[in-house]
Design a protein around this motif. Structure first.
Motif, PDB file in Angstrom:
ATOM      1  N   UNK A 167     118.764 -22.422 -26.432  1.00 34.94           N
ATOM      2  CA  UNK A 167     117.676 -21.862 -27.240  1.00 34.94           C
ATOM      3  C   UNK A 167     116.366 -21.799 -26.460  1.00 34.94           C
ATOM      4  N   UNK A 168     115.528 -20.840 -26.834  1.00 35.76           N
ATOM      5  CA  UNK A 168     114.265 -20.617 -26.125  1.00 35.76           C
ATOM      6  C   UNK A 168     113.112 -20.559 -27.117  1.00 35.76           C
ATOM      7  N   UNK A 169     111.922 -20.784 -26.591  1.00 39.12           N
ATOM      8  CA  UNK A 169     110.697 -20.717 -27.389  1.00 39.12           C
ATOM      9  C   UNK A 169     109.634 -19.975 -26.592  1.00 39.12           C
ATOM     10  N   UNK A 170     108.910 -19.098 -27.272  1.00 35.17           N
ATOM     11  CA  UNK A 170     107.820 -18.365 -26.633  1.00 35.17           C
ATOM     12  C   UNK A 170     106.500 -19.103 -26.848  1.00 35.17           C
ATOM     13  N   UNK A 171     105.635 -19.002 -25.854  1.00 38.28           N
ATOM     14  CA  UNK A 171     104.325 -19.660 -25.894  1.00 38.28           C
ATOM     15  C   UNK A 171     103.268 -18.642 -25.480  1.00 38.28           C
ATOM     16  N   UNK A 172     102.182 -18.581 -26.225  1.00 38.27           N
ATOM     17  CA  UNK A 172     101.058 -17.708 -25.882  1.00 38.27           C
ATOM     18  C   UNK A 172      99.840 -18.572 -25.610  1.00 38.27           C
ATOM     19  N   UNK A 173      99.184 -18.329 -24.486  1.00 34.35           N
ATOM     20  CA  UNK A 173      97.996 -19.101 -24.108  1.00 34.35           C
ATOM     21  C   UNK A 173      96.863 -18.132 -23.803  1.00 34.35           C
ATOM     22  N   UNK A 174      95.695 -18.423 -24.329  1.00 37.06           N
ATOM     23  CA  UNK A 174      94.529 -17.588 -24.022  1.00 37.06           C
ATOM     24  C   UNK A 174      94.064 -17.906 -22.603  1.00 37.06           C
ATOM     25  N   UNK A 175      93.964 -16.883 -21.777  1.00 39.36           N
ATOM     26  CA  UNK A 175      93.558 -17.092 -20.387  1.00 39.36           C
ATOM     27  C   UNK A 175      92.043 -17.252 -20.299  1.00 39.36           C
ATOM     28  N   UNK A 218     101.005 -27.614 -24.180  1.00 39.72           N
ATOM     29  CA  UNK A 218      99.859 -28.504 -23.992  1.00 39.72           C
ATOM     30  C   UNK A 218      99.416 -28.508 -22.523  1.00 39.72           C
ATOM     31  N   UNK A 219     100.378 -28.480 -21.641  1.00 33.23           N
ATOM     32  CA  UNK A 219     100.065 -28.523 -20.214  1.00 33.23           C
ATOM     33  C   UNK A 219      99.336 -27.253 -19.757  1.00 33.23           C
ATOM     34  N   UNK A 220      99.861 -26.081 -20.139  1.00 31.29           N
ATOM     35  CA  UNK A 220      99.243 -24.827 -19.699  1.00 31.29           C
ATOM     36  C   UNK A 220      97.912 -24.614 -20.410  1.00 31.29           C
ATOM     37  N   UNK A 221      97.829 -25.007 -21.678  1.00 35.34           N
ATOM     38  CA  UNK A 221      96.552 -24.921 -22.380  1.00 35.34           C
ATOM     39  C   UNK A 221      95.510 -25.754 -21.647  1.00 35.34           C
ATOM     40  N   UNK A 222      95.922 -26.914 -21.160  1.00 37.88           N
ATOM     41  CA  UNK A 222      95.006 -27.758 -20.408  1.00 37.88           C
ATOM     42  C   UNK A 222      94.557 -27.119 -19.104  1.00 37.88           C
ATOM     43  N   UNK A 223      95.438 -26.332 -18.487  1.00 38.23           N
ATOM     44  CA  UNK A 223      95.074 -25.646 -17.245  1.00 38.23           C
ATOM     45  C   UNK A 223      93.926 -24.671 -17.472  1.00 38.23           C
ATOM     46  N   UNK A 224      93.933 -24.017 -18.640  1.00 33.95           N
ATOM     47  CA  UNK A 224      92.918 -23.003 -18.925  1.00 33.95           C
ATOM     48  C   UNK A 224      91.763 -23.536 -19.781  1.00 33.95           C
ATOM     49  N   UNK A 226      91.624 -23.554 -23.028  1.00 34.72           N
ATOM     50  CA  UNK A 226      91.401 -22.621 -24.134  1.00 34.72           C
ATOM     51  C   UNK A 226      92.220 -23.043 -25.356  1.00 34.72           C
ATOM     52  N   UNK A 227      93.164 -22.216 -25.764  1.00 39.18           N
ATOM     53  CA  UNK A 227      94.019 -22.514 -26.914  1.00 39.18           C
ATOM     54  C   UNK A 227      95.403 -21.937 -26.652  1.00 39.18           C
ATOM     55  N   UNK A 228      96.389 -22.449 -27.400  1.00 42.08           N
ATOM     56  CA  UNK A 228      97.761 -21.991 -27.220  1.00 42.08           C
ATOM     57  C   UNK A 228      98.476 -21.940 -28.560  1.00 42.08           C
ATOM     58  N   UNK A 229      99.469 -21.057 -28.643  1.00 45.49           N
ATOM     59  CA  UNK A 229     100.304 -20.953 -29.835  1.00 45.49           C
ATOM     60  C   UNK A 229     101.760 -21.055 -29.429  1.00 45.49           C
ATOM     61  N   UNK A 230     102.558 -21.729 -30.261  1.00 48.03           N
ATOM     62  CA  UNK A 230     103.972 -21.941 -29.967  1.00 48.03           C
ATOM     63  C   UNK A 230     104.801 -21.355 -31.095  1.00 48.03           C
ATOM     64  N   UNK A 231     105.723 -20.451 -30.761  1.00 53.40           N
ATOM     65  CA  UNK A 231     106.593 -19.870 -31.769  1.00 53.40           C
ATOM     66  C   UNK A 231     107.736 -20.800 -32.123  1.00 53.40           C
ATOM     67  N   UNK A 232     108.536 -20.415 -33.089  1.00 47.57           N
ATOM     68  CA  UNK A 232     109.732 -21.189 -33.425  1.00 47.57           C
ATOM     69  C   UNK A 232     110.813 -20.923 -32.393  1.00 47.57           C
TER      70      UNK A 232
END
Length: 361
Positions: A167-175, A218-224, A226-232
């Protein structure tokens, strides 16, 4: 990837045999890639790494404190009984000046400079393989825009090319224009596109194994910063585009609702899941039901706090830091401005949803 995995294991086996030392290979994110036990020595850290397939955050911080990420050559790390670390040598796997992973060798005192030099050719081979995998993953990451597309044909083409297991999950992070994140350091199995356009905004798109998604977000959000969203999670990678849509909507909520920032999971959004699906026109219409409160943020916050606590005045007053009589006064004023009766269930629900909608505008 599979063939390279075999090359890595064979090479680590050969390194361990030449040196007569237990060896462990990890990528830049401390994810275990291969290991070879050459003696009976094994410490708690190595055992945990093998069982978990990656090192803990505490262990990562400890080793990175020795400067292994930028070291041009082997780094000797002394024993630490409290942490459960035996003496070891860390060989940074660098290719064209970039560190792609680490080779760990338990050191019984025999790993001198000549011994390490004797495996330099094998170390260079491993570094080159990891660099090749990183470049390939970056190329595959550019196919995420097709995998997340609304066009079924584009999704089918991308899925065949990517061959992603579920299974996979998509993640969106504001750059952020102020930061450049080292996405290439993310674990194997994670695909990333640093510039996927969504309604004119450039977002960082990630597709990750479901079990790693929250930690990665959480890790990539910390890199930028900004904010991040995690899908199901989706068991079928062909449905990853649905997870991506959820991730984008969760990101939007994370950017507007402080209580859910900086990383919001679609599954945790509650009523905002319904509101996030509304069109901007419908959202503005719903928010307009409490337009009379728009000019008084403190009043709107008081009403929302009261409704968030199920109409319990004492609990709401305590949370807001005001006297109960003050809250009663504000509620009465809000009823006059909105024309709604907060003692009526339907009016109360409408006002509550309207205030939540206003947060998303």
């Amino acid at each position: 990837m599979h063939n390279n995995g075999g090359v890595l294991q064979e090479t680590v086996d050969e390194i361990a045999a030449r040196l007569g030392a237990s060896a462990t290979l990890e990528d830049r994110s401390f994810q275990l890639l291969a290991y070879a036990a050459q003696s009976g020595d094994i410490d708690e850290v190595r055992q945990e790494s093998i069982l978990r397939r990656r090192a803990t955050e505490e262990v990562r911080a400890y080793f990175e404190g020795y400067g292994i990420a930028t070291a041009p050559g082997p780094v000797r790390i002394p024993e630490d009984a409290e942490l459960g670390v035996l003496a070891r040598v860390c060989v940074p796997l660098r290719h064209h000046g970039v560190t792609y992973g680490y080779l760990w060798l338990l050191d019984d005192g025999t790993l001198g400079g000549d011994a390490l030099a004797s495996v330099s050719d094998l170390v260079a081979r491993v570094a080159a393989v990891l660099a090749q995998e990183t470049r390939r993953r970056q190329d595959l990451g550019r196919n995420l825009r097709e995998l997340f597309s609304s066009d079924a044909d584009e999704r089918s083409w991308a899925l065949a090319r990517l061959n992603v297991p579920g299974p996979v999950t998509a993640i969106a992070v504001r750059s952020s224009l102020d930061r450049v994140a080292a996405l290439w350091t993310l674990p194997r199995g994670v695909l990333a596109d640093p510039g996927l356009l969504v309604q004119g905004e450039s977002l960082v798109a990630l597709l990750a194994p479901a079990g790693q998604a929250w930690e990665l977000a959480r890790r990539v959000q910390g890199m930028y910063g900004t904010a991040a969203g995690v899908g199901d999670a989706r068991a079928d990678p062909a449905q990853a585009w649905r997870s991506w849509r959820e991730a984008v909507q969760a990101l939007d909520v994370a950017g507007k609702v402080p209580a859910l920032a900086p990383v919001a999971a679609w599954s945790d959004l509650g009523v905002y899941r319904t509101l996030a699906r509304l069109s901007p026109v419908d959202l503005r219409e719903l928010a307009g039901e409490t337009a009379g409160l728009a000019d008084d943020p403190e009043l709107a916050r008081s009403v929302e706090g009261y409704l968030d606590r199920g109409g319990h005045v004492q609990a709401a007053a305590a949370a807001l830091g005001v006297h109960r009589q003050t809250l009663y006064y504000r509620l009465g004023k809000a009823e006059r401005l909105t024309g709604r009766d907060l003692a009526d269930g339907e009016d109360r629900l409408l006002v509550h949803l309207s205030l939540k909608a206003a947060r998303l505008l």
